[in-house]
Design an enzyme around this catalytic site. Structure first.
Site, PDB file in Angstrom:
ATOM      1  N   VAL A  85      -0.309   4.053  10.342  1.00 35.73           N
ATOM      2  CA  VAL A  85       0.449   4.027   9.082  1.00 35.73           C
ATOM      3  C   VAL A  85      -0.153   2.996   8.139  1.00 35.73           C
ATOM      4  O   VAL A  85      -0.143   3.170   6.931  1.00 35.73           O
ATOM      5  CB  VAL A  85       1.955   3.782   9.331  1.00 35.73           C
ATOM      6  N   GLY A 164      10.691  -2.087   4.690  1.00 37.05           N
ATOM      7  CA  GLY A 164      10.245  -0.700   4.566  1.00 37.05           C
ATOM      8  C   GLY A 164      10.789   0.122   5.722  1.00 37.05           C
ATOM      9  O   GLY A 164      11.858  -0.171   6.254  1.00 37.05           O
ATOM     10  N   ARG A 246       0.443  -7.204  10.013  1.00 37.58           N
ATOM     11  CA  ARG A 246      -0.995  -7.391  10.156  1.00 37.58           C
ATOM     12  C   ARG A 246      -1.255  -8.887  10.274  1.00 37.58           C
ATOM     13  O   ARG A 246      -0.582  -9.697   9.621  1.00 37.58           O
ATOM     14  CB  ARG A 246      -1.760  -6.832   8.942  1.00 37.58           C
ATOM     15  N   GLU A 275      -8.798  -9.379  15.880  1.00 36.78           N
ATOM     16  CA  GLU A 275      -8.304  -8.655  17.048  1.00 36.78           C
ATOM     17  C   GLU A 275      -9.509  -8.101  17.791  1.00 36.78           C
ATOM     18  O   GLU A 275     -10.315  -7.407  17.161  1.00 36.78           O
ATOM     19  CB  GLU A 275      -7.354  -7.527  16.623  1.00 36.78           C
ATOM     20  N   HIS A 294      -1.419  -6.000  19.914  1.00 34.73           N
ATOM     21  CA  HIS A 294      -1.207  -4.939  18.924  1.00 34.73           C
ATOM     22  C   HIS A 294      -0.740  -3.633  19.583  1.00 34.73           C
ATOM     23  O   HIS A 294      -1.426  -2.607  19.505  1.00 34.73           O
ATOM     24  CB  HIS A 294      -2.492  -4.706  18.106  1.00 34.73           C
ATOM     25  N   ILE A 295       0.433  -3.717  20.216  1.00 35.66           N
ATOM     26  CA  ILE A 295       0.942  -2.561  20.966  1.00 35.66           C
ATOM     27  C   ILE A 295       2.212  -1.984  20.355  1.00 35.66           C
ATOM     28  O   ILE A 295       2.964  -1.271  21.022  1.00 35.66           O
ATOM     29  CB  ILE A 295       1.182  -2.913  22.454  1.00 35.66           C
TER      30      ILE A 295
HETATM   31  P1  NDP Z   1       6.372   0.739   4.497  1.00 33.47           P
HETATM   32  O1  NDP Z   1       5.431   1.011   3.394  1.00 33.47           O
HETATM   33  O2  NDP Z   1       7.564   1.623   4.678  1.00 33.47           O
HETATM   34  O3  NDP Z   1       6.897  -0.758   4.418  1.00 33.47           O
HETATM   35  C1  NDP Z   1       6.122  -1.794   3.935  1.00 33.47           C
HETATM   36  C2  NDP Z   1       7.004  -2.715   3.166  1.00 33.47           C
HETATM   37  O4  NDP Z   1       6.215  -3.836   2.763  1.00 33.47           O
HETATM   38  C3  NDP Z   1       7.578  -2.083   1.898  1.00 33.47           C
HETATM   39  O5  NDP Z   1       8.972  -2.054   2.000  1.00 33.47           O
HETATM   40  C4  NDP Z   1       7.133  -3.032   0.812  1.00 33.47           C
HETATM   41  O6  NDP Z   1       8.207  -3.351  -0.045  1.00 33.47           O
HETATM   42  C5  NDP Z   1       6.778  -4.285   1.582  1.00 33.47           C
HETATM   43  N1  NDP Z   1       5.935  -5.162   0.778  1.00 33.47           N
HETATM   44  C6  NDP Z   1       4.871  -4.851   0.015  1.00 33.47           C
HETATM   45  N2  NDP Z   1       4.444  -5.932  -0.633  1.00 33.47           N
HETATM   46  C7  NDP Z   1       5.265  -6.927  -0.268  1.00 33.47           C
HETATM   47  C8  NDP Z   1       5.353  -8.287  -0.616  1.00 33.47           C
HETATM   48  N3  NDP Z   1       4.496  -8.833  -1.485  1.00 33.47           N
HETATM   49  N4  NDP Z   1       6.320  -9.048  -0.057  1.00 33.47           N
HETATM   50  C9  NDP Z   1       7.182  -8.493   0.819  1.00 33.47           C
HETATM   51  N5  NDP Z   1       7.154  -7.208   1.160  1.00 33.47           N
HETATM   52  C10 NDP Z   1       6.210  -6.439   0.621  1.00 33.47           C
HETATM   53  O7  NDP Z   1       5.472   0.738   5.816  1.00 33.47           O
HETATM   54  P2  NDP Z   1       5.949   0.766   7.344  1.00 33.47           P
HETATM   55  O8  NDP Z   1       7.249   0.080   7.478  1.00 33.47           O
HETATM   56  O9  NDP Z   1       5.822   2.125   7.867  1.00 33.47           O
HETATM   57  O10 NDP Z   1       4.792  -0.135   7.997  1.00 33.47           O
HETATM   58  C11 NDP Z   1       4.644  -1.468   7.606  1.00 33.47           C
HETATM   59  C12 NDP Z   1       3.401  -2.083   8.190  1.00 33.47           C
HETATM   60  O11 NDP Z   1       3.563  -2.309   9.579  1.00 33.47           O
HETATM   61  C13 NDP Z   1       2.155  -1.212   8.113  1.00 33.47           C
HETATM   62  O12 NDP Z   1       1.534  -1.338   6.864  1.00 33.47           O
HETATM   63  C14 NDP Z   1       1.298  -1.782   9.222  1.00 33.47           C
HETATM   64  O13 NDP Z   1       0.463  -2.797   8.707  1.00 33.47           O
HETATM   65  C15 NDP Z   1       2.289  -2.393  10.187  1.00 33.47           C
HETATM   66  N6  NDP Z   1       2.369  -1.684  11.463  1.00 33.47           N
HETATM   67  C16 NDP Z   1       2.100  -2.371  12.625  1.00 33.47           C
HETATM   68  C17 NDP Z   1       2.239  -1.763  13.839  1.00 33.47           C
HETATM   69  C18 NDP Z   1       1.950  -2.512  15.094  1.00 33.47           C
HETATM   70  O14 NDP Z   1       1.489  -1.893  16.050  1.00 33.47           O
HETATM   71  N7  NDP Z   1       2.232  -3.790  15.169  1.00 33.47           N
HETATM   72  C19 NDP Z   1       2.625  -0.357  13.957  1.00 33.47           C
HETATM   73  C20 NDP Z   1       2.889   0.277  12.686  1.00 33.47           C
HETATM   74  C21 NDP Z   1       2.762  -0.390  11.500  1.00 33.47           C
HETATM   75  P3  NDP Z   1       8.086  -3.127  -1.642  1.00 33.47           P
HETATM   76  O15 NDP Z   1       8.299  -1.667  -1.836  1.00 33.47           O
HETATM   77  O16 NDP Z   1       9.146  -3.979  -2.195  1.00 33.47           O
HETATM   78  O17 NDP Z   1       6.725  -3.568  -2.024  1.00 33.47           O
HETATM   79  C1  DGY Z   2      -0.451   1.228  12.405  1.00 31.72           C
HETATM   80  O1  DGY Z   2      -0.244   2.443  12.583  1.00 31.72           O
HETATM   81  O2  DGY Z   2      -0.716   0.758  11.294  1.00 31.72           O
HETATM   82  C2  DGY Z   2      -0.320   0.317  13.578  1.00 31.72           C
HETATM   83  O3  DGY Z   2      -0.809  -0.932  13.366  1.00 31.72           O
HETATM   84  C3  DGY Z   2      -0.776   0.895  14.863  1.00 31.72           C
HETATM   85  O4  DGY Z   2       0.017   1.972  15.186  1.00 31.72           O
END
Ligand code: NDP
Ligand code: DGY
Length: 329
Positions: A85, A164, A246, A275, A294-295
């Site tokens: 994502v 989000g 991240r 990583e 990163h799981i």
């Molecule tokens: P979304 O796009 O739904 O959520 C991201 C959120 O970040 C939005 O609500 C956005 O809010 C917010 N954001 C953007 N800029 C800022 C800012 N300056 N300050 C605070 N918030 C901000 O994405 P997801 O929830 O689906 O995924 C989020 C992230 O999680 C991914 O981008 C990825 O990097 C990470 N991830 C990690 C995983 C892991 O394995 N650990 C697995 C999956 C995802 P706004 O609209 O107000 O900008």
């Molecule tokens: C993502 O999808 O961005 C995660 O970091 C791994 O699933």
């Protein structure tokens, strides 16, 4: 016949991925698939070779897709489908300039990632890795009133940076633990935050009032290094910091200082820079820092669905039709 008439589309896949996606591509007509058939990342030189002449690229978050890769691919490239994502590894300005479409995997990993984030939060706040280690090493001498105490969610204030898809799913899972206040910060207030009684507050308010801070925003130029010395210095001494977004959102030197000096209580990280985190990294010497590899999305079924969605996005892009999850550029 029909098959001979169909234009052959070349696809490069940068890693071994779950069979769900491979099956979909194998069943697609006119698709010639080549793959870096390994569990380890494709070396840069092999990536640059593999993409040559490709119409479609299926990649992972460990592949930096920049001008060099796009130039190596050449003008055939119509679609980039990432099995993630997050898309901070894609240089979108260059991709957009070339009219290439992008697919990604939102929603399907939200539950798994939120669940892992809650597990990491509890493991960190209740000191599970330390406790497991003490049992194995003989450090467990007796039930002791003052031993291995941590912090509970009941009656607490939780602050979510980036409410989000995943941030909301984390909030929904944490509320039943008895959280009293749910704060969130971001660029804009969200109407759906009402479902979790979320209060939209300035980042400084979130930082200074939260007992648990969870980072679930995307990595952007704005969020890069957001959690730095100034940020940690505003946190309560008893507060817990969790990051499953991240690694680059955090300044790790500043986090190390905050953890080792007692400025904050503990941290749990599912993501780091780089990583893998080198095994001699200072953060790994700290008992109050729990680091996972990163799981977040790592359940069998989620990875299978991510693989299938990435394949469907790729096919949609190749055929010039709808992609189930296309990123708006
Ligand atoms: P979304 O796009 O739904 O959520 C991201 C959120 O970040 C939005 O609500 C956005 O809010 C917010 N954001 C953007 N800029 C800022 C800012 N300056 N300050 C605070 N918030 C901000 O994405 P997801 O929830 O689906 O995924 C989020 C992230 O999680 C991914 O981008 C990825 O990097 C990470 N991830 C990690 C995983 C892991 O394995 N650990 C697995 C999956 C995802 P706004 O609209 O107000 O900008
Ligand atoms: C993502 O999808 O961005 C995660 O970091 C791994 O699933």
């Amino acid at each position: 016949g029909m098959k001979a008439a169909a234009k052959l589309m070349k696809v490069f896949i940068t890693r071994r991925i779950p069979q769900e996606g491979m099956k979909i591509l194998a069943a697609a007509e006119g698709c010639e698939v080549s793959q870096w058939d390994s569990d380890e990342p494709v070396p840069r030189s092999e990536l640059l070779k593999g993409v040559q002449g490709a119409h479609g690229l299926l990649c992972l978050l460990s592949d930096k897709i920049d001008q060099e890769v796009l130039d190596a691919a050449g003008p055939n490239l119509k679609v980039i489908s990432t099995m993630s994502v997050g898309f901070d590894h894609l240089v979108l300005s260059e991709i957009k300039k070339r009219g290439i479409r992008v697919g990604y995997t939102p929603d399907v990993l939200t539950d798994a990632t939120a669940e892992l984030t809650v597990a990491l939060l509890l493991a960190t706040s209740r000191r599970l890795p330390e406790g497991v280690e003490e049992v194995k090493s003989g450090g467990w001498s007796s039930w002791k009133p003052l031993w291995l105490c941590g912090y509970g969610l009941s009656g607490s204030t939780v602050g979510i940076i980036g409410l989000g898809r995943i941030g909301m799913a984390i909030a929904q899972r944490l509320l039943p633990f008895g959280v009293k206040r749910l704060l969130y910060s971001g660029r804009t207030a969200k109407s759906y935050a009402a479902e979790v009684n979320g209060e939209f507050v300035p980042l400084d308010t979130l930082t200074s009032e939260s007992d648990f801070i969870v980072v679930s925003c995307s990595l952007t130029p704005e969020t890069q290094g957001l959690c730095d010395k100034a940020f940690f210095s505003k946190m309560k001494k008893t507060a817990i910091f969790i990051n499953s977004s991240r690694g680059a959102v955090v300044n790790q030197e500043d986090l190390y200082d905050a953890l080792s000096s007692g400025q904050i209580a503990a941290a749990g990280l599912d993501v780091t820079t780089p990583e893998p985190l080198p095994t001699n990294h200072p953060l790994l010497t700290l008992k109050n820092c729990v680091v996972l590899p990163h799981i977040g999305s790592a359940t069998y079924s989620t990875r299978g669905v991510m693989s299938a969605l990435a394949a469907q996005n790729l096919l949609g892009g190749l055929q010039g039709s709808d992609m189930p999850s296309e990123l708006t550029l």
